[in-house]
Design an enzyme around this catalytic site. Structure first.
Site, PDB file in Angstrom:
ATOM      1  N   TYR A  24       0.815  -1.220   0.000  1.00  0.00           N
ATOM      2  CA  TYR A  24       0.000   0.000   0.000  1.00  0.00           C
ATOM      3  C   TYR A  24       0.848   1.268   0.000  1.00  0.00           C
ATOM      4  CZ  TYR A  24      -2.833  -3.784   1.889  1.00  0.00           C
ATOM      5  OH  TYR A  24      -3.418  -4.995   2.102  1.00  0.00           O
ATOM      6  N   TYR A 152     -12.266  -7.904   7.175  1.00  0.00           N
ATOM      7  CA  TYR A 152     -11.168  -7.857   6.194  1.00  0.00           C
ATOM      8  C   TYR A 152     -10.800  -9.292   5.843  1.00  0.00           C
ATOM      9  CZ  TYR A 152      -6.744  -7.364   3.885  1.00  0.00           C
ATOM     10  OH  TYR A 152      -5.740  -7.464   2.956  1.00  0.00           O
ATOM     11  N   ASP A 253     -12.931 -17.237   8.620  1.00  0.00           N
ATOM     12  CA  ASP A 253     -11.597 -16.813   8.211  1.00  0.00           C
ATOM     13  C   ASP A 253     -10.745 -16.661   9.474  1.00  0.00           C
ATOM     14  OD1 ASP A 253      -9.326 -15.448   7.496  1.00  0.00           O
ATOM     15  OD2 ASP A 253     -10.338 -13.951   6.261  1.00  0.00           O
ATOM     16  N   LYS A 282      -1.112 -17.072   7.617  1.00  0.00           N
ATOM     17  CA  LYS A 282      -0.234 -16.332   8.525  1.00  0.00           C
ATOM     18  C   LYS A 282       0.623 -17.226   9.434  1.00  0.00           C
ATOM     19  CE  LYS A 282      -2.741 -11.938   8.669  1.00  0.00           C
ATOM     20  NZ  LYS A 282      -1.766 -10.989   8.135  1.00  0.00           N
TER      21      LYS A 282
HETATM   22  N1  PMP Z   1      -7.978 -12.777   6.101  1.00  0.00           N
HETATM   23  C1  PMP Z   1      -7.620 -12.161   7.237  1.00  0.00           C
HETATM   24  C2  PMP Z   1      -8.517 -12.260   8.424  1.00  0.00           C
HETATM   25  C3  PMP Z   1      -6.425 -11.445   7.303  1.00  0.00           C
HETATM   26  O1  PMP Z   1      -6.092 -10.813   8.439  1.00  0.00           O
HETATM   27  C4  PMP Z   1      -5.588 -11.393   6.161  1.00  0.00           C
HETATM   28  C5  PMP Z   1      -4.273 -10.632   6.167  1.00  0.00           C
HETATM   29  N2  PMP Z   1      -4.162  -9.569   7.028  1.00  0.00           N
HETATM   30  C6  PMP Z   1      -5.993 -12.062   4.997  1.00  0.00           C
HETATM   31  C7  PMP Z   1      -7.185 -12.746   5.007  1.00  0.00           C
HETATM   32  C8  PMP Z   1      -5.148 -12.044   3.752  1.00  0.00           C
HETATM   33  O2  PMP Z   1      -4.009 -12.812   3.911  1.00  0.00           O
HETATM   34  P1  PMP Z   1      -2.733 -12.571   2.992  1.00  0.00           P
HETATM   35  O3  PMP Z   1      -2.205 -11.207   3.315  1.00  0.00           O
HETATM   36  O4  PMP Z   1      -1.794 -13.679   3.363  1.00  0.00           O
HETATM   37  O5  PMP Z   1      -3.187 -12.675   1.566  1.00  0.00           O
END
Ligand code: PMP
Length: 434
Positions: A24, A152, A253, A282
């Protein structure tokens, strides 16, 4: 002539400045990134030899800290065997070993696993699976998702479409993305008694839209990058019941919350639920390499087999990368062999005590802590350059966003390091230091 800025001092930093996009940012970046040449334990080592306590755990992934001998050894052993082979038509013990471990620890009933290459891709795969599920069920009109404000889920297209349409970084693309339905963010803090009325808005939306909905996607208990907001497990349990009542798929998620961050291995456990589809990423590799997973129940995977394609329509080049899978297995083993629950509890206690003074500041809207996550929400947006200067002067790496100064540190952070992180966060909140 002006003197050369410090961040262009070394040739590699000049290359970075001229040619590399950071997350970003513009190119070149408006604020020079800090040069890191090593990382050890819970610290980052800068080019000039300074050490910073890492309060971000590399965007929440490095749960064990850095340079862990067990993970290094696993990586080296796998490198000597093979770093990568394609997963189409081939398989390897690294993927099966990881699958075996995941099956042992994820909520019961999730038995089919897709090993993807990043969190966003895991979310794309989850949503593709949900779409294919309804196509195979002869109800292709069920193609919308219900998501939550302040959610998100990543930066790829479908992931953006289910992330907060207003507060997020994705507003730019709003009218180019699949149109989803949004419920208000859960308004039920985990530390207050649960009011069932909190479920009413989402229940009403589901009632209205059920015929067109494929499913609901949510981050269990912690809305992360969309606002660092926490909510009560009873909300998630209620959402599971609503999905069941209307035959909707529940996609959880846990890319940010998985592997212990909230005090249980997976946040879903606190609600006593199993989603139909679960996304992990992650901390899956302890922050070593990019790897993610989408898990589904047998009911979902079996339905996909019966659809028009008869397959789950996704297959990236680096699917189930053996090096990443091996490290992920070693990371899970390391986590389970240690006293992670006590560490997360200790962090929670330390963060509560250390951040409490900020609550009295007029510039602060709220201080909240949940598991190994500490947040100071300000009244106004944080000046990132100033915040970084204050934090680095205090020997801490923080990366606030919007109105949020927060930490999601590695679990082995010591009480003394935790105090220093909290002091740096409070100094940013009060505008002192630097
Ligand atoms: N879902 C959630 C809840 C996240 O926090 C993130 C990353 N911050 C993602 C999806 C996306 O993961 P990535 O950055 O590995 O593509």
């Amino acid at each position: 002539m002006t003197a050369e800025p410090a961040h262009l001092a070394s040739p590699w930093q000049a290359i970075d400045h001229a040619h590399l996009w950071h997350p970003y940012t513009s190119l070149p970046a408006a604020v020079a990134p800090l040069p890191v040449v090593g990382a050890e334990g819970c610290e980052l080592i800068l080019a000039d030899g300074r050490r910073l306590i890492d309060a971000m755990a590399s965007w929440w992934s490095a749960i064990h800290g850095y340079n862990q001998p067990a993970l290094n050894d696993a990586a080296q052993a796998q490198l000597a065997r093979m770093s990568h082979v394609m997963f189409g038509g081939l398989t390897h013990p690294a993927a099966a070993g990881l699958a075996e471990r995941l099956l042992r620890i994820v909520p019961a009933g999730l038995e089919s696993i897709f090993l993807a290459d990043s969190g966003s891709v895991a979310v794309e795969v989850a949503i593709k699976a949900a779409m294919q599920y309804w196509q195979a069920a002869g109800q292709p009109q069920r193609r919308r998702l219900l998501a939550f404000r302040h959610g998100y889920h990543g930066d790829t297209c479908w992931a953006m479409s289910v992330s907060d349409p207003a507060n997020g970084m994705h507003r730019l693309y709003a009218d180019m993305l699949p149109q989803q339905r949004f419920a208000p963010a859960p308004q039920c803090p985990p530390d207050a008694p649960f009011e069932p009325a909190a479920l009413e808005p989402v229940a009403a939306l589901i009632e209205q839209e059920a015929d067109e909905l494929a499913g609901v996607i949510i981050e269990p208990l912690v809305q992360g990058a969309g606002g660092m907001r926490f909510y009560h497990p009873a909300f998630l349990a209620g959402l599971r019941r609503l999905c069941d009542a209307h035959g909707l798929l529940l996609i959880c998620d846990e890319i940010a919350t998985g592997f212990g961050r909230t005090g249980t291995l997976f946040a879903c456990e606190q609600a006593g639920i199993t989603p139909d589809i679960l996304c992990l990423g992650k901390a899956l590799t302890g922050g070593y390499l990019t790897l993610a997973a989408t898990l589904t129940t047998r009911a979902v995977s079996a339905r996909l087999n019966g659809g028009e394609a008869g397959v789950l329509m996704h297959g990236p080049t680096f699917m189930a990368n053996p090096l990443a899978c091996t490290i992920a297995s070693a990371s899970i083993d390391l986590l389970l062999a240690g006293d992670w629950q006590a560490r997360v509890r200790r962090l929670e206690t330390g963060l509560r005590a250390g951040l409490a003074p900020a609550a009295a500041l007029p510039s602060v809207r709220e201080v909240r802590v949940f598991g190994a996550i500490g947040v100071i929400e300000m009244q106004a947006p944080v000046d990132m350059a100033r915040a970084t200067a204050i934090a680095t002067a205090a020997g801490v790496w923080l990366r606030p966003f919007g109105r949020l100064i927060y930490t999601m540190p590695p679990y082995p952070l010591t009480p003394v390091q935790t105090e220093r992180v909290c002091e740096a966060m409070c100094a940013i909140a009060s505008g002192t230091g630097g």
